[in-house]
Design a protein around this motif. Structure first.
Motif, PDB file in Angstrom:
ATOM      1  N   ASP A  74      -9.581  -1.895  20.145  1.00  0.00           N
ATOM      2  CA  ASP A  74      -9.753  -3.200  19.504  1.00  0.00           C
ATOM      3  C   ASP A  74      -9.949  -4.276  20.573  1.00  0.00           C
ATOM      4  O   ASP A  74      -9.303  -4.255  21.634  1.00  0.00           O
ATOM      5  CB  ASP A  74      -8.520  -3.499  18.655  1.00  0.00           C
ATOM      6  CG  ASP A  74      -8.614  -4.850  17.965  1.00  0.00           C
ATOM      7  OD1 ASP A  74      -9.739  -5.318  17.743  1.00  0.00           O
ATOM      8  OD2 ASP A  74      -7.561  -5.435  17.666  1.00  0.00           O
ATOM      9  N   LEU A  75     -10.853  -5.218  20.311  1.00  0.00           N
ATOM     10  CA  LEU A  75     -11.149  -6.267  21.283  1.00  0.00           C
ATOM     11  C   LEU A  75      -9.913  -7.101  21.592  1.00  0.00           C
ATOM     12  O   LEU A  75      -9.679  -7.475  22.750  1.00  0.00           O
ATOM     13  CB  LEU A  75     -12.272  -7.163  20.759  1.00  0.00           C
ATOM     14  CG  LEU A  75     -12.660  -8.341  21.660  1.00  0.00           C
ATOM     15  CD1 LEU A  75     -13.180  -7.858  23.002  1.00  0.00           C
ATOM     16  CD2 LEU A  75     -13.703  -9.221  20.973  1.00  0.00           C
ATOM     17  N   GLU A  76      -9.135  -7.406  20.575  1.00  0.00           N
ATOM     18  CA  GLU A  76      -7.940  -8.220  20.797  1.00  0.00           C
ATOM     19  C   GLU A  76      -6.990  -7.540  21.773  1.00  0.00           C
ATOM     20  O   GLU A  76      -6.437  -8.180  22.676  1.00  0.00           O
ATOM     21  CB  GLU A  76      -7.233  -8.485  19.465  1.00  0.00           C
ATOM     22  CG  GLU A  76      -6.019  -9.388  19.593  1.00  0.00           C
ATOM     23  CD  GLU A  76      -5.372  -9.683  18.252  1.00  0.00           C
ATOM     24  OE1 GLU A  76      -4.337 -10.373  18.235  1.00  0.00           O
ATOM     25  OE2 GLU A  76      -5.912  -9.218  17.221  1.00  0.00           O
ATOM     26  N   ALA A  77      -6.813  -6.231  21.609  1.00  0.00           N
ATOM     27  CA  ALA A  77      -5.942  -5.495  22.528  1.00  0.00           C
ATOM     28  C   ALA A  77      -6.547  -5.442  23.928  1.00  0.00           C
ATOM     29  O   ALA A  77      -5.832  -5.531  24.935  1.00  0.00           O
ATOM     30  CB  ALA A  77      -5.705  -4.083  21.997  1.00  0.00           C
ATOM     31  N   PHE A  78      -7.861  -5.331  23.996  1.00  0.00           N
ATOM     32  CA  PHE A  78      -8.527  -5.286  25.301  1.00  0.00           C
ATOM     33  C   PHE A  78      -8.366  -6.613  26.040  1.00  0.00           C
ATOM     34  O   PHE A  78      -8.101  -6.636  27.250  1.00  0.00           O
ATOM     35  CB  PHE A  78     -10.005  -4.960  25.105  1.00  0.00           C
ATOM     36  CG  PHE A  78     -10.796  -4.922  26.380  1.00  0.00           C
ATOM     37  CD1 PHE A  78     -10.613  -3.909  27.310  1.00  0.00           C
ATOM     38  CD2 PHE A  78     -11.740  -5.910  26.652  1.00  0.00           C
ATOM     39  CE1 PHE A  78     -11.345  -3.883  28.492  1.00  0.00           C
ATOM     40  CE2 PHE A  78     -12.477  -5.886  27.824  1.00  0.00           C
ATOM     41  CZ  PHE A  78     -12.274  -4.870  28.750  1.00  0.00           C
ATOM     42  N   LEU A  79      -8.510  -7.725  25.324  1.00  0.00           N
ATOM     43  CA  LEU A  79      -8.402  -9.039  25.960  1.00  0.00           C
ATOM     44  C   LEU A  79      -6.978  -9.355  26.394  1.00  0.00           C
ATOM     45  O   LEU A  79      -6.767 -10.237  27.236  1.00  0.00           O
ATOM     46  CB  LEU A  79      -8.903 -10.125  25.001  1.00  0.00           C
ATOM     47  CG  LEU A  79     -10.388 -10.070  24.628  1.00  0.00           C
ATOM     48  CD1 LEU A  79     -10.748 -11.214  23.687  1.00  0.00           C
ATOM     49  CD2 LEU A  79     -11.274 -10.104  25.868  1.00  0.00           C
ATOM     50  N   GLN A  80      -6.008  -8.649  25.850  1.00  0.00           N
ATOM     51  CA  GLN A  80      -4.615  -8.891  26.208  1.00  0.00           C
ATOM     52  C   GLN A  80      -4.146  -8.031  27.379  1.00  0.00           C
ATOM     53  O   GLN A  80      -2.978  -8.111  27.767  1.00  0.00           O
ATOM     54  CB  GLN A  80      -3.712  -8.640  24.990  1.00  0.00           C
ATOM     55  CG  GLN A  80      -3.884  -9.670  23.880  1.00  0.00           C
ATOM     56  CD  GLN A  80      -3.029  -9.370  22.661  1.00  0.00           C
ATOM     57  OE1 GLN A  80      -2.384  -8.316  22.586  1.00  0.00           O
ATOM     58  NE2 GLN A  80      -3.019 -10.286  21.700  1.00  0.00           N
ATOM     59  N   ARG A  81      -5.048  -7.255  27.948  1.00  0.00           N
ATOM     60  CA  ARG A  81      -4.664  -6.433  29.097  1.00  0.00           C
ATOM     61  C   ARG A  81      -4.272  -7.329  30.269  1.00  0.00           C
ATOM     62  O   ARG A  81      -4.899  -8.360  30.533  1.00  0.00           O
ATOM     63  CB  ARG A  81      -5.807  -5.503  29.505  1.00  0.00           C
ATOM     64  CG  ARG A  81      -6.100  -4.411  28.484  1.00  0.00           C
ATOM     65  CD  ARG A  81      -7.287  -3.563  28.925  1.00  0.00           C
ATOM     66  NE  ARG A  81      -7.003  -2.819  30.140  1.00  0.00           N
ATOM     67  CZ  ARG A  81      -6.447  -1.609  30.181  1.00  0.00           C
ATOM     68  NH1 ARG A  81      -6.094  -1.013  29.042  1.00  0.00           N
ATOM     69  NH2 ARG A  81      -6.240  -0.998  31.322  1.00  0.00           N
ATOM     70  N   SER A  82      -3.252  -6.927  30.982  1.00  0.00           N
ATOM     71  CA  SER A  82      -2.749  -7.723  32.095  1.00  0.00           C
ATOM     72  C   SER A  82      -3.789  -7.807  33.213  1.00  0.00           C
ATOM     73  O   SER A  82      -4.361  -6.793  33.628  1.00  0.00           O
ATOM     74  CB  SER A  82      -1.458  -7.091  32.631  1.00  0.00           C
ATOM     75  OG  SER A  82      -0.984  -7.792  33.758  1.00  0.00           O
ATOM     76  N   GLY A  83      -4.041  -9.039  33.683  1.00  0.00           N
ATOM     77  CA  GLY A  83      -4.977  -9.245  34.786  1.00  0.00           C
ATOM     78  C   GLY A  83      -6.414  -8.917  34.442  1.00  0.00           C
ATOM     79  O   GLY A  83      -7.194  -8.558  35.334  1.00  0.00           O
TER      80      GLY A  83
END
Length: 271
Positions: A74-83
């Motif tokens: 999911d894009l939302e989960a991808f954008l929340q990746r650290s750094g």
């Protein structure tokens, strides 16, 4: 192989049927597909760079390269990746990419595909051009809806038309590169400076060129004129006291002297 997804072709179906005829003891088609899908979408333990390189394609023109990667989450989960932003910067720099398009894909609870897009590009003009082409595209129409972004250099979208796969997106990126070069006079490979107008960039380029010419400074378009040297031979010039005073009588007297001199010269030449 579901025709609703729009990826399988008639040739794909024919090959699958031939394989099933050759190997009748194979597991059911759906079981094989589910097993492959689980392996494909399993990105646990992968770094951001590994996820981007896992399934990636590249388009380029005149030295400008745009990468497009499939991200199986999911894009939302991808954008929340650290750094994430630092990782995207490092990925583009390491592989000389000017822009990166991430197409995320996952399946919802109804087993329907969901596609989303993220366009990352530090170059403002190129990012605006790529996003504009994708947003205005009608053949195919992506039906994009802007999503909240975490950084000015990244634009995220929800993709309404899930049948537009990464393969169908490649011609649009080529179109975006063509539009970018058609709308800019910046030479290929010359990066733009974010927050600086094109006129300022051109002025800085002119200054850089002038600095290579002897006598030209960065702040002057032409070299200053040298000061007039002192000359001791004209220190006693009569004009130092100003122009002589002239009167009508003096002028008439001078003209008479010139006329008399010319008459005398003419009479002597006749003799």
């Amino acid at each position: 192989m579901d025709p609703k997804i729009g990826k399988a072709t008639l040739k794909d179906n024919q090959y699958v049927e031939n394989l099933e005829a050759l190997f009748p003891n194979l597991p059911k088609r759906n079981d094989i597909f589910d097993s492959l899908q689980k392996a494909k979408f399993d990105v646990s333990g992968l770094t951001t760079e590994q996820m981007l390189r896992k399934d990636q394609k590249t388009v380029s023109r005149q030295g400008t390269k745009v990468a497009i990667s499939a991200i199986y989450m999911d894009l939302e989960a991808f954008l929340q990746r650290s750094g994430l932003i630092a990782d995207l910067h490092a990925f583009c720099q390491a592989h000389s990419y000017d822009a990166l398009v991430a197409m995320t894909i996952f399946f919802n609870t109804c087993n329907e595909p969901v596609r989303q897009l993220a366009v990352f590009c530090p170059h403002t003009a190129l990012r605006v051009t790529v996003c504009g082409v994708l947003e205005r595209s009608h053949s195919p129409s992506l039906k994009l809806t802007p999503a909240p972004s975490i950084h000015p250099n990244l634009q995220a979208y929800l993709q309404g038309n899930t049948q537009v796969s990464r393969k169908k997106l490649l011609p649009l990126l080529q179109e975006a590169l063509s539009a970018y070069f058609d709308s800019t006079n910046i030479p290929s490979g010359q990066p733009e400076t974010e927050g600086v107008s094109r006129e300022q960039v051109d002025k800085e380029l002119d200054r850089a060129g002038n600095s290579l010419i002897p006598g030209l400074s960065q702040d002057e378009e032409e070299p200053p004129l040298p000061p007039t040297p002192m000359n001791s031979l004209v220190d006693e010039c009569p004009l130092d006291q100003g122009l002589p005073k002239l009167s009508a009588e003096v002028i008439f007297e001078k003209c008479s002297q010139i006329s008399l001199s010319e008459s005398t010269t003419a009479s002597r030449s006749k003799k």
